[in-house]
Design a protein around this motif. Structure first.
Motif, PDB file in Angstrom:
ATOM      1  N   ALA A 379       0.844  -1.188   0.000  1.00  0.00           N
ATOM      2  CA  ALA A 379       0.000   0.000   0.000  1.00  0.00           C
ATOM      3  C   ALA A 379       0.884   1.245   0.000  1.00  0.00           C
ATOM      4  CB  ALA A 379      -0.926   0.001   1.215  1.00  0.00           C
ATOM      5  N   GLU A 380       0.326   2.305  -0.573  1.00  0.00           N
ATOM      6  CA  GLU A 380       1.021   3.576  -0.661  1.00  0.00           C
ATOM      7  C   GLU A 380       0.465   4.519   0.400  1.00  0.00           C
ATOM      8  OE1 GLU A 380       2.427   5.195  -4.674  1.00  0.00           O
ATOM      9  OE2 GLU A 380       0.711   6.474  -4.187  1.00  0.00           O
ATOM     10  N   VAL A 381       1.382   5.156   1.156  1.00  0.00           N
ATOM     11  CA  VAL A 381       0.962   6.009   2.265  1.00  0.00           C
ATOM     12  C   VAL A 381       0.739   7.431   1.766  1.00  0.00           C
ATOM     13  CG1 VAL A 381       1.607   6.977   4.496  1.00  0.00           C
ATOM     14  CG2 VAL A 381       2.176   4.598   3.949  1.00  0.00           C
ATOM     15  N   THR A 382      -0.428   7.958   2.083  1.00  0.00           N
ATOM     16  CA  THR A 382      -0.746   9.358   1.815  1.00  0.00           C
ATOM     17  C   THR A 382      -1.265   9.967   3.106  1.00  0.00           C
ATOM     18  OG1 THR A 382      -1.344   8.837  -0.475  1.00  0.00           O
ATOM     19  CG2 THR A 382      -2.053  10.974   0.395  1.00  0.00           C
ATOM     20  N   GLY A 383      -0.455  10.817   3.715  1.00  0.00           N
ATOM     21  CA  GLY A 383      -0.855  11.403   4.983  1.00  0.00           C
ATOM     22  C   GLY A 383      -0.984  10.349   6.062  1.00  0.00           C
ATOM     23  N   THR A 384      -2.199  10.168   6.544  1.00  0.00           N
ATOM     24  CA  THR A 384      -2.442   9.180   7.604  1.00  0.00           C
ATOM     25  C   THR A 384      -3.260   7.997   7.113  1.00  0.00           C
ATOM     26  OG1 THR A 384      -4.419  10.423   8.304  1.00  0.00           O
ATOM     27  CG2 THR A 384      -2.335  10.938   9.420  1.00  0.00           C
ATOM     28  N   THR A 385      -3.245   7.782   5.806  1.00  0.00           N
ATOM     29  CA  THR A 385      -3.961   6.634   5.235  1.00  0.00           C
ATOM     30  C   THR A 385      -3.040   5.851   4.321  1.00  0.00           C
ATOM     31  OG1 THR A 385      -4.753   7.905   3.322  1.00  0.00           O
ATOM     32  CG2 THR A 385      -6.154   7.889   5.294  1.00  0.00           C
ATOM     33  N   ALA A 386      -3.384   4.594   4.092  1.00  0.00           N
ATOM     34  CA  ALA A 386      -2.633   3.725   3.192  1.00  0.00           C
ATOM     35  C   ALA A 386      -3.592   3.144   2.165  1.00  0.00           C
ATOM     36  CB  ALA A 386      -1.941   2.610   3.960  1.00  0.00           C
ATOM     37  N   GLU A 387      -3.262   3.293   0.881  1.00  0.00           N
ATOM     38  CA  GLU A 387      -4.123   2.814  -0.202  1.00  0.00           C
ATOM     39  C   GLU A 387      -3.412   1.698  -0.960  1.00  0.00           C
ATOM     40  OE1 GLU A 387      -6.330   4.536  -4.226  1.00  0.00           O
ATOM     41  OE2 GLU A 387      -5.535   5.910  -2.711  1.00  0.00           O
ATOM     42  N   ALA A 388      -4.096   0.591  -1.140  1.00  0.00           N
ATOM     43  CA  ALA A 388      -3.493  -0.573  -1.794  1.00  0.00           C
ATOM     44  C   ALA A 388      -3.017  -0.230  -3.196  1.00  0.00           C
ATOM     45  CB  ALA A 388      -4.492  -1.714  -1.840  1.00  0.00           C
ATOM     46  N   LEU A 389      -1.857  -0.763  -3.567  1.00  0.00           N
ATOM     47  CA  LEU A 389      -1.308  -0.545  -4.900  1.00  0.00           C
ATOM     48  C   LEU A 389      -2.022  -1.436  -5.914  1.00  0.00           C
ATOM     49  CD1 LEU A 389       2.542  -0.446  -4.190  1.00  0.00           C
ATOM     50  CD2 LEU A 389       1.066   1.479  -4.760  1.00  0.00           C
ATOM     51  N   PRO A 390      -1.997  -1.032  -7.200  1.00  0.00           N
ATOM     52  CA  PRO A 390      -2.526  -1.926  -8.230  1.00  0.00           C
ATOM     53  C   PRO A 390      -1.820  -3.279  -8.168  1.00  0.00           C
ATOM     54  CG  PRO A 390      -2.110   0.260  -9.129  1.00  0.00           C
ATOM     55  CD  PRO A 390      -1.533   0.262  -7.749  1.00  0.00           C
ATOM     56  N   GLY A 391      -2.546  -4.327  -8.339  1.00  0.00           N
ATOM     57  CA  GLY A 391      -1.981  -5.667  -8.244  1.00  0.00           C
ATOM     58  C   GLY A 391      -2.179  -6.295  -6.884  1.00  0.00           C
ATOM     59  N   ALA A 392      -2.794  -5.543  -5.947  1.00  0.00           N
ATOM     60  CA  ALA A 392      -2.997  -6.095  -4.606  1.00  0.00           C
ATOM     61  C   ALA A 392      -3.833  -7.370  -4.658  1.00  0.00           C
ATOM     62  CB  ALA A 392      -3.671  -5.051  -3.714  1.00  0.00           C
ATOM     63  N   GLY A 393      -4.759  -7.432  -5.600  1.00  0.00           N
ATOM     64  CA  GLY A 393      -5.606  -8.614  -5.699  1.00  0.00           C
ATOM     65  C   GLY A 393      -4.857  -9.849  -6.161  1.00  0.00           C
ATOM     66  N   LEU A 394      -3.653  -9.659  -6.706  1.00  0.00           N
ATOM     67  CA  LEU A 394      -2.865 -10.796  -7.199  1.00  0.00           C
ATOM     68  C   LEU A 394      -1.858 -11.288  -6.164  1.00  0.00           C
ATOM     69  CD1 LEU A 394      -2.148  -9.460 -10.810  1.00  0.00           C
ATOM     70  CD2 LEU A 394      -3.927 -11.086 -10.085  1.00  0.00           C
ATOM     71  N   MET A 395      -1.897 -10.735  -4.937  1.00  0.00           N
ATOM     72  CA  MET A 395      -0.904 -11.103  -3.925  1.00  0.00           C
ATOM     73  C   MET A 395      -1.360 -12.265  -3.051  1.00  0.00           C
ATOM     74  SD  MET A 395       0.807  -7.488  -2.758  1.00  0.00           S
ATOM     75  CE  MET A 395       2.111  -8.387  -1.917  1.00  0.00           C
ATOM     76  N   GLU A 396      -2.504 -12.838  -3.350  1.00  0.00           N
ATOM     77  CA  GLU A 396      -2.962 -13.973  -2.575  1.00  0.00           C
ATOM     78  C   GLU A 396      -1.964 -15.125  -2.688  1.00  0.00           C
ATOM     79  OE1 GLU A 396      -6.909 -16.864  -2.109  1.00  0.00           O
ATOM     80  OE2 GLU A 396      -6.903 -15.199  -3.539  1.00  0.00           O
ATOM     81  N   GLY A 397      -1.621 -15.692  -1.567  1.00  0.00           N
ATOM     82  CA  GLY A 397      -0.646 -16.776  -1.544  1.00  0.00           C
ATOM     83  C   GLY A 397       0.759 -16.308  -1.255  1.00  0.00           C
TER      84      GLY A 397
END
Length: 625
Positions: A379-397
């Protein structure tokens, strides 16, 4: 650019670290070149006939009033004004420290020996006169000597720096010599290279005295060099750097040196012509032709113009090499406050530079947001939040740890450890993760500017691993690591150096080495290292914060909780406030960019002189590199 007699204004460099103005009285002299010899002693002659050695035995009380015998004369307090440069109208807004001009200082003057002075008073007076020696070429200091020592003592062979407190202690050796004991802080060799001493290291040095024909005590045998307390050292010496080039000729590589403020331009040019430090030499190049030297004793600086007259050997540089030589001199002299322009001649004749002088950086860093591991995805941090990067759905496993980012502006390379034994690429929006390297207990990866990803099994066999996403994999020879346990490694921004945190026989070691590459840019090996951070007891993570400073997370005798220590490669270290449970760090440009994560998943960033928590539930922060 045409003939070298055309003056060229030194360009501003937003990436260059700011040099602090000295805080104490300044005295100055030009350091003499030549190899260092920490243990060198003057000849053991006992002086001319009629001299008598002092009686042994007894303990002397500490002297706390040496400075009271120094006569201070204010010579000048003028500040050198830096040249004006155009303000940028575009680009990112960044924080910086003001580049303060360095005052030329106040001269220190000392009295010669007092009639009837005791051996301790003679030694005490000699030390004071040595401090003032940078103003009078050590003439008064030599009045405290006798016999061959008057001529053989080499004050600029080394500088040994000791703590301002506690006060020096004096005692007598069995043979009657006066022994001085102080707490060592560091040393500078005759080439200007600084080495920090381990914490609470006691420095002892002996002075042998005898009576001269007039019955007065004088020093007849002593170590070469000068002893300076920290406050006086900071007033006399200034941290600068010599600038060499990456093998690809696209960035500067600094070699930190400490020189007296007086005639700083001359010392820097002489140092550059002499070449890089031995540890750095295998990983850099210089456009200075062999044998090139100054034709006169010093670099003349007048009305903001530094005039450098090189020997005829410099004419061996070809048309493509001369602009780079000019760039090296230009960048090296930028640390001199009174220099705004550079004029180069060769044997007093114009030095022709037909091609434009390139504008190179010493810290090629690409800014981007912090990336963390957040609930099993990147995830990418912006201020006080973290937003998942593209491809997060492919990190299973995957079991993601320790991401590392490349320097590309668009679609930067992102890699991570899958568990402890697999180095893989991070999945993108439309591409799966794929294996780059495999090994037992791999250390957190580091990415260099050339796209090479570095790691190694923790238990070292004397090699590191460097691999590209294309599948190219090489073993990088580092025989000095064999048998040790590697904790972390980080490649410098320009790619010519690496810092390695490792353990050898149970002792924590922090080494910096040059990266040796082939003509094709492929890393082949590491040079012999230089050691830094001797004051740390443990070290677990590291990040480059500027062109010659590494931030290291570790503990020390003074800080048993994990703290970030700022370690210059050739300078005194500083420590930032501790954060309970700190386990990893990353950084971009400057110590204000440091980001720290704790074992409880809390993310911290710098806030004034301390830290501020910004996010929870994340781990392993990463910025490019």
């Amino acid at each position: 650019m045409g003939a070298a007699r055309r003056r060229r204004r030194l360009p501003a460099d937003a990436a260059a670290p700011r040099r602090r103005a000295p805080r104490h009285l300044a005295a100055a002299a030009l350091a003499r070149g030549g190899p260092a010899d920490d243990g060198a002693r003057a000849g053991r002659s006992r002086g001319p006939d009629g001299m008598v050695r002092p009686d042994g035995g007894g303990t002397m009380t500490p002297t706390r009033s040496r400075c009271a015998r120094v006569l201070l004369l204010a010579l000048a307090c003028a500040l050198a004004l830096a040249g004006c440069v155009n303000l940028p109208r575009s680009g990112p807004v960044t924080a910086s420290e003001p580049d303060l001009p360095v005052p030329q200082g106040i001269g220190l003057f000392a009295r010669g020996p007092e009639p009837g002075a005791t051996p301790q008073q003679i030694v005490d007076g000699f030390l004071t006169a040595s401090w003032a020696g940078y103003s009078d070429e050590f003439l008064v200091a030599r009045q405290f000597l006798a016999g061959p020592a008057v001529e053989t003592w080499q004050p600029l062979e080394q500088v040994r720096i000791y703590a301002d407190t506690p006060a020096p202690e004096y005692s007598r050796t069995d043979d009657g010599a006066v022994r001085l004991s102080v707490i060592g802080e560091g040393s500078v060799d005759s080439a200007g290279r600084y080495t920090e001493t381990a914490v609470q290291t006691t420095l002892e040095t002996d002075f042998t005295l005898a009576r001269n024909p007039d019955g007065e005590w004088r020093i007849i045998d002593l170590d070469d060099g000068v002893l300076l307390p920290v406050a006086n050292f900071r007033s006399v010496y200034v941290q600068s750097a010599l600038y060499f080039l990456t093998p690809e000729l696209d960035a500067f590589v600094p070699d930190v040196r400490w020189y007296p403020q007086h005639n700083l331009a001359t010392a820097l040019v002489r140092g550059l012509l002499a070449g890089p430090s031995p540890w750095l030499q295998p990983g850099v190049v210089s456009m200075v032709p062999a044998g090139t030297r100054l034709t006169v004793e010093s670099v003349l600086v007048s009305e903001g113009v530094a005039r450098v007259d090189l020997s005829a050997d410099s004419l061996a540089a070809g048309p493509a090499e001369r602009p780079l030589l000019h760039a090296q001199l230009e960048r090296t002299l930028r640390d001199v406050p009174e220099v705004q322009e550079l004029e180069i001649t060769a044997a007093s004749a114009p030095y022709e530079v037909a091609e434009p002088v390139p504008e190179l950086t010493a810290y090629p860093y690409t800014a981007r947001p912090v990336v963390v591991v957040d609930d099993g995805v990147l995830a990418e941090v912006t201020g006080t939040t973290a937003e998942a990067l593209p491809g997060a759905g492919l990190m299973e496993g995957l079991d993601p740890h320790h991401p590392a980012l490349g320097y590309e502006t668009d679609s930067p390379l992102t890699v991570l450890l899958d568990g402890t034994d697999r180095l893989v690429t991070a999945p993108a929006a439309e591409s799966q993760s794929f294996l780059l390297a495999q090994g037992s207990d791999l250390v957190a990866p580091s990415v260099d500017r050339r796209g090479w990803v570095w790691t190694t099994p923790a238990e070292s066999t004397g090699n590191l691993i460097a691999v590209r996403p294309s599948g190219d994999l090489v073993e990088v020879n580092a025989p000095w690591l064999e048998g040790g346990t590697v904790r972390a490694l980080r490649i410098s921004r320009e790619g010519a150096r690496v810092v390695v945190l490792w353990e050898s026989a149970g002792t924590t070691v922090i080494d910096v080495a040059s990266v040796v590459r082939g003509l094709d840019g492929v890393p082949r090996g590491l040079g012999d290292p230089v050691r830094i951070g001797d004051r740390l007891s443990t070290a677990t993570d590291a990040a480059w914060i500027d062109e010659y400073t590494v931030a290291v997370l570790g503990t020390s005798a003074a800080a048993p909780s994990p703290s970030v220590h700022l370690l210059p490669i050739g300078g005194p270290s500083t420590r930032l406030p501790a954060v309970e449970g700190a386990v990893s760090i990353t950084a971009g440009r400057g110590d204000r960019s440091l980001v720290l994560a704790t074992e409880e998943g809390r993310l911290y960033e710098r806030n004034g002189a301390s830290w501020r928590a910004t996010l929870e539930g994340v781990a392993d922060p990463a910025l490019p590199g």
